[in-house]
Design a protein around this motif. Structure first.
Motif, PDB file in Angstrom:
ATOM      1  N   GLY A   1       0.870  -1.497  -0.025  1.00 25.03           N
ATOM      2  CA  GLY A   1      -0.206   0.121   0.279  1.00 25.03           C
ATOM      3  C   GLY A   1       0.926   0.990   0.015  1.00 25.03           C
TER       4      GLY A   1
ATOM      5  N   LEU B   1       4.991   2.794  -0.500  1.00 24.89           N
ATOM      6  CA  LEU B   1       6.715   2.484  -0.945  1.00 24.89           C
ATOM      7  C   LEU B   1       7.155   3.667  -0.881  1.00 24.89           C
ATOM      8  CD1 LEU B   1       5.441   1.352  -4.720  1.00 24.89           C
ATOM      9  CD2 LEU B   1       7.108   0.142  -2.791  1.00 24.89           C
TER      10      LEU B   1
ATOM     11  N   ALA C   1       2.198   8.583   8.515  1.00 21.49           N
ATOM     12  CA  ALA C   1       2.061  10.514   9.060  1.00 21.49           C
ATOM     13  C   ALA C   1       0.446  10.565   8.580  1.00 21.49           C
ATOM     14  CB  ALA C   1       2.558  10.709   8.154  1.00 21.49           C
TER      15      ALA C   1
ATOM     16  N   TRP D   1      -3.089  14.347   4.403  1.00 19.43           N
ATOM     17  CA  TRP D   1      -4.325  13.922   3.017  1.00 19.43           C
ATOM     18  C   TRP D   1      -3.813  12.847   2.165  1.00 19.43           C
ATOM     19  CZ3 TRP D   1      -8.626  16.844   1.827  1.00 19.43           C
ATOM     20  CH2 TRP D   1      -8.882  17.201   2.596  1.00 19.43           C
ATOM     21  N   GLY D   2      -1.922  13.017   2.258  1.00 15.40           N
ATOM     22  CA  GLY D   2      -1.730  11.824   1.080  1.00 15.40           C
ATOM     23  C   GLY D   2      -1.035  10.750   1.760  1.00 15.40           C
TER      24      GLY D   2
ATOM     25  N   THR E   1      -2.055  12.844  -4.885  1.00 17.49           N
ATOM     26  CA  THR E   1      -2.586  13.604  -3.527  1.00 17.49           C
ATOM     27  C   THR E   1      -1.240  14.701  -2.991  1.00 17.49           C
ATOM     28  OG1 THR E   1      -4.420  13.108  -3.167  1.00 17.49           O
ATOM     29  CG2 THR E   1      -3.424  13.779  -1.432  1.00 17.49           C
TER      30      THR E   1
ATOM     31  N   ASP F   1       1.858  16.147  -0.508  1.00 20.14           N
ATOM     32  CA  ASP F   1       2.109  16.152   0.702  1.00 20.14           C
ATOM     33  C   ASP F   1       3.683  17.023   1.004  1.00 20.14           C
ATOM     34  OD1 ASP F   1      -0.304  16.468   1.834  1.00 20.14           O
ATOM     35  OD2 ASP F   1      -0.465  14.283   2.272  1.00 20.14           O
TER      36      ASP F   1
ATOM     37  N   PRO G   1       5.574  13.711  12.741  1.00 20.63           N
ATOM     38  CA  PRO G   1       6.226  14.308  11.468  1.00 20.63           C
ATOM     39  C   PRO G   1       6.213  13.728  10.115  1.00 20.63           C
ATOM     40  CG  PRO G   1       8.068  12.939  12.493  1.00 20.63           C
ATOM     41  CD  PRO G   1       6.305  12.607  13.573  1.00 20.63           C
ATOM     42  N   ARG G   2       5.725  14.658   9.715  1.00 21.24           N
ATOM     43  CA  ARG G   2       4.999  14.270   8.072  1.00 21.24           C
ATOM     44  C   ARG G   2       6.662  14.407   7.002  1.00 21.24           C
ATOM     45  NH1 ARG G   2       1.528  17.754   6.385  1.00 21.24           N
ATOM     46  NH2 ARG G   2       2.745  19.168   4.993  1.00 21.24           N
ATOM     47  N   PRO G   3       5.997  12.955   6.501  1.00 19.86           N
ATOM     48  CA  PRO G   3       7.404  12.568   5.174  1.00 19.86           C
ATOM     49  C   PRO G   3       6.934  13.467   3.879  1.00 19.86           C
ATOM     50  CG  PRO G   3       6.594  11.126   5.614  1.00 19.86           C
ATOM     51  CD  PRO G   3       6.494  11.901   6.554  1.00 19.86           C
TER      52      PRO G   3
ATOM     53  N   LEU H   1       4.867  12.561   0.734  1.00 22.64           N
ATOM     54  CA  LEU H   1       4.073  12.124   0.705  1.00 22.64           C
ATOM     55  C   LEU H   1       3.187  12.394  -1.080  1.00 22.64           C
ATOM     56  CD1 LEU H   1       2.529  10.820   4.032  1.00 22.64           C
ATOM     57  CD2 LEU H   1       3.887  10.150   3.039  1.00 22.64           C
ATOM     58  N   ARG H   2       2.896  11.037  -1.416  1.00 24.16           N
ATOM     59  CA  ARG H   2       2.685  11.336  -2.614  1.00 24.16           C
ATOM     60  C   ARG H   2       1.607   9.806  -2.895  1.00 24.16           C
ATOM     61  NH1 ARG H   2       6.009  15.029  -6.814  1.00 24.16           N
ATOM     62  NH2 ARG H   2       7.099  16.675  -5.059  1.00 24.16           N
ATOM     63  N   ARG H   3       0.714  10.231  -3.235  1.00 27.51           N
ATOM     64  CA  ARG H   3      -0.879   9.367  -3.576  1.00 27.51           C
ATOM     65  C   ARG H   3      -1.560   9.479  -4.448  1.00 27.51           C
ATOM     66  NH1 ARG H   3      -6.361   9.133  -2.350  1.00 27.51           N
ATOM     67  NH2 ARG H   3      -6.918   7.177  -1.485  1.00 27.51           N
TER      68      ARG H   3
ATOM     69  N   THR I   1       0.859   5.287  -2.143  1.00 24.27           N
ATOM     70  CA  THR I   1       1.298   5.841  -1.848  1.00 24.27           C
ATOM     71  C   THR I   1       3.246   5.819  -2.027  1.00 24.27           C
ATOM     72  OG1 THR I   1       0.104   7.237  -0.045  1.00 24.27           O
ATOM     73  CG2 THR I   1       1.586   7.442   0.407  1.00 24.27           C
ATOM     74  N   TYR I   2       3.923   6.647  -2.235  1.00 20.32           N
ATOM     75  CA  TYR I   2       4.840   6.769  -2.564  1.00 20.32           C
ATOM     76  C   TYR I   2       5.331   8.114  -1.376  1.00 20.32           C
ATOM     77  CZ  TYR I   2       4.002   4.681  -7.365  1.00 20.32           C
ATOM     78  OH  TYR I   2       3.824   3.232  -7.967  1.00 20.32           O
ATOM     79  N   GLN I   3       6.291   7.240  -0.571  1.00 22.54           N
ATOM     80  CA  GLN I   3       6.834   8.176   0.228  1.00 22.54           C
ATOM     81  C   GLN I   3       8.186   8.556   0.283  1.00 22.54           C
ATOM     82  OE1 GLN I   3       6.058   6.700   4.652  1.00 22.54           O
ATOM     83  NE2 GLN I   3       8.195   6.878   5.888  1.00 22.54           N
ATOM     84  N   SER I   4       8.985  10.004   0.054  1.00 24.51           N
ATOM     85  CA  SER I   4      10.053  10.237  -0.139  1.00 24.51           C
ATOM     86  C   SER I   4      10.830   9.560  -1.333  1.00 24.51           C
ATOM     87  CB  SER I   4      10.774   9.928   1.037  1.00 24.51           C
ATOM     88  OG  SER I   4      10.214  10.467   2.274  1.00 24.51           O
TER      89      SER I   4
ATOM     90  N   ARG J   1      -4.273  18.067  -6.051  1.00 23.86           N
ATOM     91  CA  ARG J   1      -4.198  17.954  -4.124  1.00 23.86           C
ATOM     92  C   ARG J   1      -2.817  18.149  -3.552  1.00 23.86           C
ATOM     93  NH1 ARG J   1      -8.272  18.375  -0.447  1.00 23.86           N
ATOM     94  NH2 ARG J   1      -9.260  17.155  -2.406  1.00 23.86           N
TER      95      ARG J   1
ATOM     96  N   GLY K   1      -2.817  19.549   0.844  1.00 31.93           N
ATOM     97  CA  GLY K   1      -4.477  19.505   1.493  1.00 31.93           C
ATOM     98  C   GLY K   1      -5.512  20.526   0.186  1.00 31.93           C
TER      99      GLY K   1
ATOM    100  N   LEU L   1      -6.694  21.389  -3.736  1.00 26.69           N
ATOM    101  CA  LEU L   1      -7.377  20.667  -4.425  1.00 26.69           C
ATOM    102  C   LEU L   1      -6.812  22.219  -5.104  1.00 26.69           C
ATOM    103  CD1 LEU L   1      -8.692  18.953  -5.379  1.00 26.69           C
ATOM    104  CD2 LEU L   1     -10.347  19.411  -5.220  1.00 26.69           C
TER     105      LEU L   1
END
Lengths: 518, 518
Positions: free
Chosen positions: A439, A441, A451, A454-455, B130, B132, B141-143, B145-147, B486-489, B510, B513, B515
Motif C-alpha cells: 500500500g 512504498l 504520518a 491527506w496523502g 495527492t 504532501d 512528523p510528515r515525510p 507523501l504522494r498518493r 502512497t510513495y513516501q520520500s 491536491r 490539502g 485542491l
C-alpha cells in the motif's frame, strides 16, 4: 498486526481467562504481570443494543449538522483529550508499559488527527459535490443531476491493543466516522480497559448524547457486528480475529462493509551499494525500527532482503538491541513460541538476539537469516508475522532473482527500498515488483511512524487489510463511512447546502465534469 | 432487477434446461419461444483459467499504459461497435425482442459510455493525485507523501439479461474497469449468447491480446469468481444470484470486492395536489414508465404511494397498456406465478391488467392496490419485486402516516416524489424519509432512463446492491476497480507521471490539502 492465528479467535479477549472474564475485563501491568485497576464490566447483548440504539437515534441529527459544526465538535473532543493528557498517559503507561514519552506523543497525534478531520470537513471536497446540467440531446438524455456523499449510519469500531490512543477509543476510525456524520460505538480493547473507559468518558462528554458509545468484551464485539442498526465496521487487530469478524459482517442478512487492518510483514529491500555505503549505520536504523515500541507496530519491518555481506552488521545491531514488555501475556507467549518454532523448523537460522529487561512480559529482539532460494521454497511459513521485535533477513546475490520473488509476497501495508544514487534503475524495478502487493512504498526510509496526512495510505492488499480500496489513516479514511446520493431535477430549496445553486458553502465542486475550486 | 429468489440460484443459466445445457448455451427468440442461432459452447474450468491467465498477463502492460492511451483504446472499441451496429441490433432483437429502436439507442448509449470514460481518463482527477510536502515539526512528523489510485487487477463482470449492450459485454462495468487499467473477463448472459459472442469479437479485436475475454455458462461464472487472479467482480442481476456470488467472493481465501446491482422496488410518492392536478396525465406517465421495455428495468417503478382518488385513473391507464414478450422463459414464468400468487394471497387487490400480444413469452401489465395500513403490516411480502410490468399502488390519506412507513422500505436504487408547487414542504419531508433507503431521489419524474454522467448514482443500500458506497453507472463507477498507493520520500524520476514535480500531465491535484485545477 498479527497476534493470533486460530480461526476461532474472533477477538483478543481470549487472553483474559474464563474465570476472570466473569468479573469483567481486567487490565494488567505488563511490567509486573499483575492486575491494574478494577475490572470493567463486560457489556451484555442488552447493553450493546442500548448503546447502538442510542447511536441510531442520534444519527439523523448528527448527520444533518452542517459539516462545519461537526468540525467544531471534533475540535472540542481534541481539546478535552489534550486537557486530560496527564491522567490519560499515566493510566495508559500502567496498562501498556509503552512509556510516557511515546504515549504523550501518541495522544497528541490522536488529537491532531481529530483536528485534521475538522480541516477536512471545512475544506468540503470530501462530499464530492457534483452538478450536471440537463442535456436532452445526448443518448440517453441527461436531466439535472446533483450528487454528493452522505454518511451510512452508526459505525462499529474495534480498538487495537498497540495504540491505546491513536487506534483506540478516539483513534482514526472513530475520528473519521464522526467526521463523516456517523455515530460511533467502540468495542474497547481488553489490554487497556481503564484507559479506554477514561478516554470514553471524555469523548462522550464533549459530544451530543448517543453520538459516541463504548462496549467491552468479546461477545459484545460479536453483537456489535451483528446489530442491524450498525452500517459499517472498522477494525485494527489480528488477521484471524479480523477475518472472523469480516466473515460475520459479510454473512449478515444485510451485509455491511468491514474495514479490517490486519497483519503485515512490511518487506524492505536494501540494494548492494546502499548496503555497502554504510553498513553499521543502516543496521542501526533497521534495528531501531524493528525494536521501536517492542516491535508492536503494524508497520514493523519483519522482512529484510539484503546482500549476505550486510548480515554481520545487522546481527551486531540486533544483538545490541534491548527488548521490553509486550502489551499482554498472550502476545508475549505467541511471540516466544512463534519465534522458537521458527528456529526449530530449521527453515531460517537465528543469527542474533538482543536482551530483555527482567520484568513482566518482556521479550528479546531476534534476527533470522535465510538465503533467497530457501525463502522462496518456504515463502508462506517465512512470511508469517511474529508480532514483536523479530525479523527475517533474506540474503540475495542478484536483483533479477529478487524480482521473481517479490511479487509473490503476501499483501502488506508497506514496502521499503534502500538504494544509492547509482542504483536508481534497480530501485525502480524493485518498486514495480513490490507495488502490486503493498500500500505504501518508502524510499530510503523505514515504515514505522505513519504520518496523518491527506496523502497517506495505510492499507494494502489482503491479508494486510480486508479491503484494498481504503485506508485507515489519513484524510481519505473518511470515505469508508459515506455513500452517494443523487438528486434528480430537484428543487433548489430542498437540496442540501452543498448542492445548491450559487455554492453557498464555497466548497470545491464538479460542474458538468469540470472540477472547480471556489 | 430480481428474476429469481432461490438461494441455490447462483446465476441465471438455470433457465437453460439441463438437457440443452450439454449442447451449450442456447439463445431463444422470445417472440416465438424457438431457438435462435447455434448454441454457444459452455466454458470449462480450463477455459476460464486460460482466459483469466491471459488477463493477468495483460495487466502489467494495460495498467501501465498512459491513461490517455487507454482513452484512445476505449474510443476504438466504441467506434468498432458503432460500425457494427446494424448487425448487432438485428441479432439482439432476435434474442431479446426488445425492438430495433430501443436496441439502436441502447448500443449508442453503450458507446457513449465508453467515450465518457475516455473523457474521465483525459481529465485525470480519477487518480486523486495527492501531494504532501514534508513537515518535521508536527506530531507525527510528515515525510514527503504522494498518493494516487491504481488498478486492482483483472476484473470479472457478470452481464445482465435486460440490457444486452449497456449492461452486458461492453457495458458499464466493462468500460469502467478497462478505463481503470483492469483487464476484464465477462461471464455472458445466457439470454443473448449470440449477441454476446458477436459483441465480444468486436471488443477483443479493438484491444491488445488478453485485455478482454468472455466465458459462457453458470459453472464458468463460479470459476471466474473463485479464480485467484480475479481481483474484483461486477454483477447485475437477481438478488438471489448476486447474493450467492457475493458470498463466494467474500469467502475466498483472499476475499475480493463484489459489486452487485440487484433487485429494486423503486418507490414513487405522489402528493395529493400533484395527483389532483392532472390525474390522467400522471397515470399515463406512470403506466409508460411501468411498461417500458416490458417492465424489465432495475428502475421499474414497482411501488406507488398515491391518494385513493388517483386509483381509477391509474387503473384505466394500466388497463389500456400493452405488454410484450419477456427476455426468457424463466422470467416469464416467474412474473406470471409471482403476480398470481400476489393476487391469491389477498394481501393486495388486482385492480387492473392490460393486454399482451399473443406471441411467445408475452405478459400483461398488472396493477395491485393496498391501503397504507395493510401495506405496513405485510411490508416484506408487498415489497418483493415482480420483475416485469407489475406495480402495487399503496393508498394513503395522511402524509404523516406515510413518513412512518417510508423509512422501513428495503434499500432501493431510486425514490421519486411528485409534488405541486404548493406542497414543497411535504416533498422535503418525504425526501428525508426516503433518503436513507434510496440511491437516487427524483422530483416530478420517473426512475426509468438512467443518464450516464458525472453526477449519476446508480446504487443504493442492501438489497438494491451489495455495496452502498459505489455506483455501477456514471463516471465514479471507475472507483470500484482502483485502490490507493502512497510513495513516501520517493525520487521524482521513479514516480508515475501523475505524481511528478511540475505536474507534467496537467491534471487536477491536491497539494498539502489544497485542491488545484491545472
Amino acid at each position: 498486526m498479527t497476534e493470533a492465528r486460530t480461526t476461532q479467535d474472533v477477538q483478543d479477549t481470549q487472553d483474559v481467562p474464563e474465570t476472570r472474564r466473569a468479573r469483567g475485563v481486567q487490565g494488567y501491568n505488563p511490567r509486573t504481570g499483575e492486575p491494574s485497576g478494577p475490572p470493567i464490566p463486560e457489556s451484555g447483548d442488552t447493553d450493546v443494543d442500548r448503546v447502538v440504539t442510542a447511536a441510531a437515534a442520534a444519527f439523523p441529527t448528527w448527520s444533518a449538522l452542517p459539516a462545519r459544526d461537526r468540525a467544531d465538535a471534533l475540535e472540542s473532543v481534541a481539546d478535552a483529550l489534550d486537557a486530560g493528557s496527564e491522567a490519560l498517559v499515566t493510566l495508559a503507561d500502567t496498562e501498556t508499559a509503552l512509556g510516557r514519552p511515546r504515549l504523550t506523543t501518541e495522544l497528541k497525534r490522536t488529537t491532531n488527527q481529530l483536528r485534521l478531520f475538522a480541516e477536512v470537513l471545512r475544506e468540503g471536497s470530501w462530499v464530492e459535490a457534483t452538478l450536471d446540467t440537463a442535456n436532452p440531446d445526448i443518448i440517453p438524455p441527461r436531466p439535472v443531476l446533483r450528487r454528493m456523499l452522505r454518511p451510512l449510519g452508526p459505525v462499529g469500531v474495534f480498538a487495537a491493543s498497540n495504540f491505546p490512543f491513536a487506534f483506540s477509543i478516539a483513534g482514526g476510525d472513530t475520528a473519521s466516522a464522526l467526521a463523516a456524520g456517523c455515530p460511533v460505538v467502540v468495542k474497547a480493547h481488553p489490554s487497556h480497559p481503564g484507559t479506554s473507559e477514561a478516554t470514553a468518558r471524555i469523548v462522550e462528554s464533549a459530544l451530543p448524547p448517543g453520538v459516541f458509545g463504548v462496549v467491552h468484551g468479546q461477545q459484545a464485539g460479536v453483537a456489535l457486528v451483528n446489530h442491524p442498526a450498525v452500517k459499517a465496521v472498522g477494525f485494527t487487530g489480528s488477521t484471524a480475529g479480523g477475518r472472523a469478524l469480516f466473515d460475520l459482517a459479510s454473512s449478515r442478512p444485510e451485509p455491511i462493509p468491514f474495514y479490517g487492518e490486519l497483519g503485515s510483514i512490511n518487506p524492505a529491500v536494501v540494494l548492494p551499494r546502499a548496503a555497502a555505503a554504510r553498513p553499521e549505520g543502516f543496521a542501526a536504523e533497521f534495528a531501531g525500527s524493528l525494536t521501536l515500541g517492542v516491535g508492536q507496530f503494524c508497520t514493523n519491518p519483519g522482512l529484510l532482503f539484503a546482500p549476505e555481506s550486510l548480515v554481520p552488521a545487522l546481527a551486531a545491531a540486533v544483538s545490541g538491541a534491548v527488548g521490553g514488555p509486550m502489551l499482554n501475556e498472550r502476545m508475549c507467549d505467541a511471540y516466544r513460541s512463534g519465534t522458537e518454532d521458527l528456529a526449530a523448523s530449521g527453515l531460517a537460522e537465528l543469527v542474533a538476539h538482543g536482551t530483555a529487561p527482567a520484568e513482566g512480559w518482556s521479550v528479546e529482539p531476534k534476527l533470522y537469516e535465510v538465503p533467497l532460494a530457501g525463502f522462496a521454497e518456504n515463502l508462506a511459513t517465512l512470511t508469517e508475522e511474529h508480532f514483536g521485535p523479530a525479523a527475517v533477513v533474506v540474503t540475495y546475490s542478484s536483483v533479477d532473482e529478487l524480482l521473481d520473488v517479490l511479487p509473490k509476497l503476501p499483501g502488506t501495508l508497506t514496502g521499503a527500498v534502500h538504494a544509492a544514487e547509482a542504483e536508481l534503475d534497480d530501485a525502480g524495478r524493485v518498486a514495480e515488483a513490490l507495488r502490486p502487493v503493498v500500500g505504501r512504498l518508502i524510499f530510503n526510509g523505514w515504515p514505522t511512524g505513519v504520518a496523518v496526512a491527506w496523502g497517506m495510505h495505510h492499507g494494502g492488499p489482503w491479508p494486510s487489510t480486508t479491503n484494498a480500496l481504503h485506508t485507515s489513516v489519513g484524510a481519505t479514511s473518511i470515505r469508508r463511512w459515506v455513500g452517494p446520493v443523487t438528486y434528480q431535477s430537484w428543487p433548489d430549496e430542498l437540496l442540501p447546502a452543498e448542492l445548491r445553486d450559487g455554492n453557498p458553502l464555497g466548497i470545491p465542486r464538479r460542474v458538468d465534469g469540470v472540477l472547480a475550486v471556489h
